[in-house]
Design an enzyme around this catalytic site. Structure first.
Site, mmCIF file in Angstrom:
data_model
loop_
_atom_site.group_PDB
_atom_site.id
_atom_site.type_symbol
_atom_site.label_atom_id
_atom_site.label_comp_id
_atom_site.label_asym_id
_atom_site.label_seq_id
_atom_site.Cartn_x
_atom_site.Cartn_y
_atom_site.Cartn_z
ATOM 1 N N GLU A 170 0.855 -1.203 0.000
ATOM 2 C CA GLU A 170 0.000 0.000 0.000
ATOM 3 C C GLU A 170 0.881 1.240 0.000
ATOM 4 O O GLU A 170 2.009 1.176 0.465
ATOM 5 C CB GLU A 170 -0.818 0.082 1.307
ATOM 6 C CG GLU A 170 -1.745 -1.047 1.534
ATOM 7 C CD GLU A 170 -2.356 -1.009 2.942
ATOM 8 O OE1 GLU A 170 -1.821 -0.301 3.826
ATOM 9 O OE2 GLU A 170 -3.360 -1.706 3.125
ATOM 10 N N LYS A 176 2.381 4.548 1.528
ATOM 11 C CA LYS A 176 2.540 5.075 2.880
ATOM 12 C C LYS A 176 2.251 6.567 2.781
ATOM 13 O O LYS A 176 3.075 7.349 2.310
ATOM 14 C CB LYS A 176 3.956 4.825 3.397
ATOM 15 C CG LYS A 176 4.145 5.270 4.835
ATOM 16 C CD LYS A 176 5.469 4.773 5.377
ATOM 17 C CE LYS A 176 5.627 5.077 6.853
ATOM 18 N NZ LYS A 176 5.519 6.487 7.191
ATOM 19 N N ASP A 218 1.752 10.378 3.520
ATOM 20 C CA ASP A 218 2.530 11.296 4.338
ATOM 21 C C ASP A 218 1.588 12.308 4.973
ATOM 22 O O ASP A 218 1.414 13.412 4.478
ATOM 23 C CB ASP A 218 3.568 11.990 3.452
ATOM 24 C CG ASP A 218 4.642 12.664 4.278
ATOM 25 O OD1 ASP A 218 4.662 12.461 5.500
ATOM 26 O OD2 ASP A 218 5.455 13.394 3.685
ATOM 27 N N TYR A 237 -6.172 2.448 6.976
ATOM 28 C CA TYR A 237 -5.186 1.440 6.594
ATOM 29 C C TYR A 237 -5.129 0.237 7.531
ATOM 30 O O TYR A 237 -4.431 -0.729 7.239
ATOM 31 C CB TYR A 237 -3.800 2.032 6.404
ATOM 32 C CG TYR A 237 -3.231 2.797 7.594
ATOM 33 C CD1 TYR A 237 -2.989 2.175 8.817
ATOM 34 C CD2 TYR A 237 -2.905 4.146 7.469
ATOM 35 C CE1 TYR A 237 -2.475 2.877 9.891
ATOM 36 C CE2 TYR A 237 -2.380 4.855 8.536
ATOM 37 C CZ TYR A 237 -2.168 4.211 9.744
ATOM 38 O OH TYR A 237 -1.661 4.904 10.795
ATOM 39 N N LYS A 244 10.937 2.924 2.424
ATOM 40 C CA LYS A 244 10.996 4.385 2.340
ATOM 41 C C LYS A 244 11.661 4.815 1.045
ATOM 42 O O LYS A 244 12.721 4.290 0.680
ATOM 43 C CB LYS A 244 11.797 4.956 3.525
ATOM 44 C CG LYS A 244 11.130 4.733 4.876
ATOM 45 C CD LYS A 244 9.822 5.482 5.013
ATOM 46 C CE LYS A 244 9.957 6.845 5.613
ATOM 47 N NZ LYS A 244 10.155 6.936 7.024
ATOM 48 N N CYS A 287 14.890 47.477 2.801
ATOM 49 C CA CYS A 287 15.105 46.496 1.731
ATOM 50 C C CYS A 287 16.604 46.222 1.600
ATOM 51 O O CYS A 287 17.398 47.163 1.513
ATOM 52 C CB CYS A 287 14.548 47.042 0.418
ATOM 53 S SG CYS A 287 15.008 46.056 -1.007
ATOM 54 N N CYS A 306 17.580 47.877 -2.123
ATOM 55 C CA CYS A 306 17.513 49.307 -2.457
ATOM 56 C C CYS A 306 17.393 50.177 -1.211
ATOM 57 O O CYS A 306 17.348 51.393 -1.318
ATOM 58 C CB CYS A 306 16.334 49.572 -3.397
ATOM 59 S SG CYS A 306 14.738 49.458 -2.575
ATOM 60 N N CYS A 353 9.084 45.379 0.248
ATOM 61 C CA CYS A 353 9.919 46.544 -0.025
ATOM 62 C C CYS A 353 9.023 47.565 -0.697
ATOM 63 O O CYS A 353 8.279 47.241 -1.617
ATOM 64 C CB CYS A 353 11.056 46.136 -0.951
ATOM 65 S SG CYS A 353 11.761 47.520 -1.866
ATOM 66 N N CYS A 406 13.655 49.840 -6.918
ATOM 67 C CA CYS A 406 14.406 48.716 -6.373
ATOM 68 C C CYS A 406 14.881 47.820 -7.514
ATOM 69 O O CYS A 406 14.071 47.287 -8.272
ATOM 70 C CB CYS A 406 13.497 47.929 -5.422
ATOM 71 S SG CYS A 406 14.312 46.483 -4.746
HETATM 72 S S1 IVH Z 1 0.163 0.419 9.036
HETATM 73 C C1 IVH Z 1 0.986 -1.530 13.208
HETATM 74 N N1 IVH Z 1 -0.245 1.457 6.681
HETATM 75 O O1 IVH Z 1 3.077 5.357 8.959
HETATM 76 C C2 IVH Z 1 1.372 -0.623 12.122
HETATM 77 N N2 IVH Z 1 0.728 2.852 8.352
HETATM 78 O O2 IVH Z 1 5.488 4.372 11.078
HETATM 79 C C3 IVH Z 1 0.254 0.216 11.644
HETATM 80 N N3 IVH Z 1 1.153 5.158 7.612
HETATM 81 O O3 IVH Z 1 2.249 6.526 11.957
HETATM 82 C C4 IVH Z 1 0.652 1.107 10.547
HETATM 83 N N4 IVH Z 1 0.382 4.903 5.562
HETATM 84 O O4 IVH Z 1 0.276 6.612 10.437
HETATM 85 C C5 IVH Z 1 0.231 1.661 7.929
HETATM 86 N N5 IVH Z 1 -0.693 2.224 4.537
HETATM 87 C C6 IVH Z 1 -0.235 2.445 5.782
HETATM 88 C C7 IVH Z 1 0.259 3.714 6.184
HETATM 89 C C8 IVH Z 1 0.752 3.866 7.496
HETATM 90 C C9 IVH Z 1 0.924 5.757 6.442
HETATM 91 C C10 IVH Z 1 1.782 5.828 8.790
HETATM 92 C C11 IVH Z 1 1.111 5.526 10.100
HETATM 93 C C12 IVH Z 1 2.220 5.418 11.122
HETATM 94 C C13 IVH Z 1 3.462 5.395 10.303
HETATM 95 C C14 IVH Z 1 4.237 4.119 10.611
#
Ligand code: IVH
Length: 683
Positions: A114, A116, A118, A225, A312, A406, A409, A424, A430
C-alpha cells in the site's frame, strides 16, 4: 404533521445526504446537481431548526464545527498505535522477507502493498456504527481526543452502513491532497492571509485546531489502513479493507497483492514511477503480511510489528545547520526569507538554500540561526525548512531579524496588518524588483522573448541600461550586448531578433506581461476577451469602486474586489501608463478587437457561453465576435444563458446546459451564424 412523520422525514433526509456524501467524498461521484444537494440540506436544516429534538449526532448538519475547546482531553489507546520498521533499500526488503518466512517456517508469504501516506495518523472509534471518538496517535499509548474536528472531515462517515461489527476501531492517515493544498494556498494568498508551508504540516495543524470551525475549512481527507478492534471473524487484511469500504470508510485506491518478495520489488518500481502523479504525497510504501493468523504468529518487537515494513523512498528530508538567512525581493517587493544551509545531499541533490516562507512561518518553526533544521525536497518545489531539532540548539543561536530596510535598495519595508508578507516599498526604484519584473515580462507566457535569460537581465539592470521593460526595445544594441561577459556578436544579434519578434503579441499576453498583482494568464485572457482593447480596459479600470466597494471590473470572470483593486491601482499610477505608452511607441502591437458601435446588435440582451475545444476559431475571437453582435459572454451556465456553443471535450457546462434546457449549438452552427451576420475575426 405529526412528530413521527417529521422524524421519519428527517431520518430519510439524513440517509439520502449520507449516500450523496459517500458517493461524492469517498467515491468521487456526483449523483445529483449541486443545487439539488443544497436543497436537501436546506430542507433538513429547516426541519431541525423547527424540531431541535430531532437533531442527531450523525446528521450532516453537524459537520460544520464550531465548538471551541480549551484543550484536548487525552485518550488511552486500548490497542497501542505502533510505528513501522523501515527498509531503505532492496536488500533490507529481502531481509524482512527472510525474517518473516523463517519466523513462519514457510518458503513464501503473501503480502499486501500500500502507499505510505505522508500525513498524520488518526484512530476512529465506532460503536454500533456511530462515530463516537477520533484520537491522534500522541506517543502511541496516549493521544488526544479530536472528535469535534474529525466530525468535520467530509469523507469520515458519521454512521456506518451494512454488517459492521458492534465495536470498530479503524486506524488511518489524514492528508491534504496536492491540488486541494494548492487551492487552499491560492485562496489564502488572494485573501491576503498567510500561506501554508506543506500539506503534511497543514493536515497535522488542522487536526489539532482548538476551534473545529477552522478545521472544517481545511480540505482534510481520511484514508483507513488498519483495524485495531473489530477484525474478529475476518481472515486477512485485504478482505478487511474491502469490508471497510463496504461499511462506508475510505481506503486506499492503490493496493497490490504480492505473492512473493519479487512482486513487492515490482510494486516498488511501479510506484516510484507513479509517485509524482499521485494526487497525494507519499513517503514510501507499506508491505503487510496479509493473513491475520500469520500476523499473530509473528507478533511484535518493541514498538513495531514483525509482520509489516515501511519501504521508504530515498530520504526527502535531511538535518543540516542553518548558517544564516538572506532576504530575497520578488517582483511585487515581497521579501522571502531564504535559509543558507550547510550543504546537504537530499534525495540525490545538494541543497544549500531553502525557503523559510515568511515571518509567520519562522515564528511557527521557532527557528534560530545556528539551529539544526530538517530540510525537505518534495516534487519540484523549492526545498523547505520543515522543522527544528531543538535538542541540538547551540548556546549562541541567534534570532532571525526581519530587515526594516530592503536589503537591495534600502527603501522601507512595510508589513500590512493582517498580511503575512513584508514588502519593499521601493517599487521600480528597487533593482531587485526591476529584475524580477523583467524576468516576468520576457517569460514564455508573457512576451516570450527567447534568449533573454535571468543572468543577462541581472547584468542589464546592474549596468543601469534598463529601467523598465520598454528600455529592452530601445536601449540595447549589438555593441552593448556583445560587450557583456559570455556574449558575442552572434548571441547579441539573436537577443535583438527575439526582442523584435516579441513585439507582435496579443492583448492578453501583454496584460499578463505587465505583471499587475494577481493578474495571471487566465485573468489576463478574461480581461482581453471582455474589453477587446487596452483603451476600453483602462476606461473600465479607472472607474472608482461604488460605495459598497464594487468595481466595474468585477463584471469580468474571475475578477473579485481584490483583483479589481489591484488592476485599478495599476492603471491609476502615471508611471505605469507611461511605461505602457513607451512600450507601444517601441512597437509592441496586437490585434485590437474593436467594438464596432455602428454595427447592428442582433444579439443584444443575450448571454452566451463557449465551452469545449473550438477548432475553426480561437476562444478569444469567438467571444469578441459575439460581443461585437451585442451579446454578453459568460463563464458559467445559468438559467439566464441564452445559448451555449459546445465543442469537443465540453463537460460540466454542457451537462448543466442540458439540465437547464438551455439551447446548445456546435461550432459549425456557430460559424454559420457569424457568417450570416458578416462578422470578421482573427487575422
Ligand atoms: S500500518 C501496526 N499502513 O506510517 C502498524 N501505516 O510508522 C500500523 N502510515 O504513523 C501502521 N500509511 O500513520 C500503515 N498504509 C499504511 C500507512 C501507514 C501511512 C503511517 C502511520 C504510522 C506510520 C508508521
Amino acid at each position: 404533521m405529526t412528530t413521527d412523520t417529521v422524524s421519519q422525514q428527517v431520518r430519510a433526509l439524513v440517509e439520502r445526504i449520507r449516500q450523496l456524501d459517500h458517493a461524492y467524498y469517498v467515491n468521487n461521484e456526483s449523483l445529483v446537481p449541486d443545487s439539488e444537494y443544497d436543497a436537501l440540506l436546506n430542507q433538513l436544516r429547516q426541519l431541525e431548526a423547527q424540531h431541535p429534538s430531532l437533531v442527531t449526532a450523525d446528521s450532516p448538519t453537524q459537520r460544520v464545527g464550531g465548538a471551541v475547546a480549551q484543550g484536548f482531553t487525552s485518550v488511552t489507546h486500548d490497542v497501542p498505535m505502533l510505528s513501522l520498521d523501515n527498509a531503505f533499500d532492496a536488500e533490507q526488503l529481502v531481509d524482512f522477507d527472510r525474517r518473516v518466512c523463517e519466523g513462519l517456517g514457510v518458503a513464501q508469504v503473501t503480502y499486501v502493498g500500500e502507499p505510505k501516506l505522508d500525513g498524520v495518523a488518526l484512530s476512529l472509534l465506532y460503536r454500533d456504527g456511530e462515530l463516537v471518538r477520533g484520537a491522534t496517535r500522541g506517543d502511541g499509548l496516549t493521544g488526544e481526543d479530536v472528535t469535534a474536528n474529525v466530525r468535520t472531515i467530509r469523507n469520515v462517515p458519521l454512521k456506518l452502513v451494512g454488517d459492521y461489527p458492534a465495536v470498530l476501531e479503524v486506524r488511518g492517515e489524514v492528508v491534504i491532497h496536492k491540488a486541494d493544498f494548492e487551492q487552499l494556498n491560492k485562496k489564502a494568498e488572494l485573501a491576503g492571509e498567510k500561506t501554508y508551508a506543506n500539506p503534511r504540516n497543514t493536515a497535522s495543524g488542522s487536526l489539532r485546531q482548538l476551534d473545529s470551525a477552522m478545521t472544517a475549512k481545511r480540505p482534510l481527507k481520511f484514508c483507513a489502513y488498519s483495524v485495531a478492534q473489530g477484525q474478529d471473524g475476518y481472515d486477512c487484511h485485504s478482505e478487511l479493507m474491502e469490508k471497510l469500504k463496504a461499511w462506508g470508510l475510505p481506503t486506499h485506491d492503490v493496493q497490490a497483492s504480492c505473492q512473493s518478495i519479487d512482486d513487492c520489488h515490482a510494486f516498488v518500481e511501479e510506484m516510484s514511477a507513479k509517485r509524482e502523479a499521485l494526487p497525494y504525497d507519499i513517503d514510501g510504501l507499506v508491505f503487510k503480511v496479509d493473513q491475520f493468523a500469520q500476523q499473530e504468529e509473528l507478533g511484535f518487537v518493541s514498538r513495531a510489528p514483525r509482520w509489516a515494513i515501511a519501504w521508504k523512498f530515498p530520504a526527502q528530508e535531511k538535518l543540516t545547520k542553518l548558517l544564516g538567512v538572506d532576504f530575497q525581493v520578488g517582483r511585487t517587493g515581497a521579501l522571502t526569507p531564504v535559509a543558507r544551509l550547510e550543504p546537504v545531499n537530499v534525495a540525490g541533490v545538494m541543497v544549500s538554500n531553502a525557503t523559510l516562507h515568511n515571518q509567520d512561518e519562522i515564528a511557527r518553526l521557532g527557528v534560530k540561526i545556528g539551529d539544526m533544521v530538517s530540510v525537505r525536497r518534495a516534487g519540484e518545489v523549492i526545498p523547505q525548512v520543515v522543522s527544528v531539532d531543538l535538542s541540538q540548539r547551540p548556546d549562541d543561536a541567534l534570532d532571525i531579524e526581519f530587515p526594516s530596510q530592503c536589503p537591495v535598495c534600502h527603501s522601507d519595508v512595510e508589513r500590512v496588518e493582517g498580511e503575512a508578507v513584508a514588502r519593499c516599498t521601493g517599487g521600480l526604484v528597487c533593482s531587485a524588483q526591476r529584475v524580477e519584473a523583467l524576468k516576468h515580462f520576457v517569460s514564455r507566457k508573457a512576451m516570450d522573448v527567447d534568449g533573454l535569460g535571468d543572468k543577462l537581465l541581472e547584468q542589464l539592470v546592474a549596468r543601469d541600461w534598463i529601467q523598465g521593460p520598454a528600455d529592452l526595445y530601445t536601449q540595447l544594441d549589438v555593441v552593448k550586448l556583445a560587450s557583456l561577459p559570455r556574449m558575442a556578436e552572434k548571441s547579441a544579434q539573436n537577443v535583438l531578433a527575439a526582442l523584435e519578434a516579441s513585439k507582435k503579441t496579443t492583448l492578453a499576453k501583454f496584460l499578463y506581461a505587465l505583471g499587475i498583482r494577481e493578474v495571471g494568464v487566465s485573468t489576463a485572457n478574461n480581461l482581453a476577451a471582455q474589453y477587446g482593447t487596452l483603451a476600453a480596459l483602462k476606461e473600465a479600470a479607472l472607474v472608482p469602486s461604488d460605495e459598497k466597494g464594487n468595481w466595474v471590473l468585477q463584471e469580468v470572470d474571475d475578477v473579485g474586489p481584490i483583483v479589481a483593486e489591484h488592476i485599478h491601482n495599476f492603471f491609476a499610477q502615471p508611471e505605469n501608463t507611461a511605461q505602457i505608452d513607451a512600450l507601444v511607441s517601441a512597437g509592441i502591437n496586437w490585434q485590437e478587437i474593436e467594438q464596432d458601435n455602428d454595427r447592428p446588435q442582433p444579439l443584444a440582451g443575450q448571454t452566451w457561453v463557449l465551452t469545449g475545444k473550438l477548432e475553426q476559431i480561437s476562444r478569444a475571437d469567438g467571444e469578441a465576435a459575439l460581443r461585437s453582435l451585442g451579446a454578453k459572454v459568460a463563464g458559467s451556465v445559468s438559467k439566464k444563458t441564452t445559448k451555449v456553443v459546445a465543442g469537443p471535450g465540453a463537460g460540466s457546462k454542457l451537462a448543466k446546459a442540458e439540465s437547464l434546457a438551455v439551447p446548445v449549438i456546435n461550432e459549425a452552427a456557430f460559424m454559420q451564424l457569424l457568417l450570416t451576420y458578416d462578422v470578421e475575426f482573427g487575422e
